[in-house]
Design a protein around this motif. Structure first.
Motif: not given
Length: 231
Positions: A30-41, A43-46, A65-69, A72-77
């Protein structure tokens, strides 16, 4: 129906692990999944939607809405935070760690180190306009099934992707009697390919082409171009 808030993450994580227990991210805990799912909230591209009934959540949808961007946002931020959660999840699950080293690590390494191909002359055939959106997960609670909630969540995502300038939406579902392929085919989605996960699960890829924007009832443009809001 409205945009998902951080307060909904415990419900979404719980339902994700219940409905998709074989997914690699779900197995990380749940720790990883919560952090991962939170990215959809964030990211400007989710996009992330929640469906509620009588003040409690009964369904959700997340997509990009743009998997590449978005990647990129996920890895950088958030790459460091996600990596920490992943390492912690693997450290307490030796069997999953071995599975990761055998199946997923080589693929992830190839993606991260892949060189961009040299530019080529423009194609005489115009490509599909706009990026391709990806519907990642959609789920509805058992007690709220057969009420059109899943279809409404999907249509809201499709409408938002259209407004964002996407030319198509794709998704994957299990290639099995339990898969949702017939459900999507009845709603105008087209089968475009078959793939398999590193674990060997067979998947079907469906796609839906987008055309002119079509807002669901009660929606309007926000101040930010291309962003939908719910009234």
């Amino acid at each position: 129906m409205r945009f998902m808030d951080p307060q909904h993450l415990p419900y979404v994580v719980r339902e994700h692990r219940r409905l998709f227990p074989d997914g690699f991210f779900a197995r990380l805990g749940p720790g990883f999944l919560s952090s991962y799912t939170g990215l959809y909230l964030t990211s400007p591209h989710a996009l992330a939607f929640i469906a509620e009934s009588e003040g409690r959540p009964v369904g959700f949808l997340v997509g990009v809405t743009d998997p590449v961007l978005h990647r990129r946002h996920t890895l950088r931020r958030h790459g460091g935070k996600l990596l920490t959660h992943a390492i912690c999840g693997l450290a307490v699950r030796p069997g999953l760690l071995l599975h990761f080293l055998r199946t997923r690590l080589p693929r992830y390494y190839r993606k991260l180190t892949r060189r961009q191909p040299p530019s080529s002359p423009p194609s005489p055939t115009p490509p599909t306009p706009g990026p391709g959106a990806v519907l990642a997960h959609v789920a509805v609670a058992d007690e709220a099934s057969s009420r059109g909630i899943g279809a409404d969540l999907i249509e809201r995502f499709v409408a938002a992707a259209t407004i964002a300038g996407c030319g198509r939406v794709s998704l994957v579902t299990a290639d099995s009697p339990q898969g949702a392929g017939p459900y999507y085919e009845r709603r105008g989605w087209h089968l475009v390919g078959r793939t398999a996960t590193p674990e060997g699960r067979q998947l079907l890829t469906y796609e839906r082409l987008l055309d002119t924007p079509s807002w669901p009832p009660g929606w309007t443009r926000a101040n930010t171009p291309g962003a939908p809001t719910v009234r």
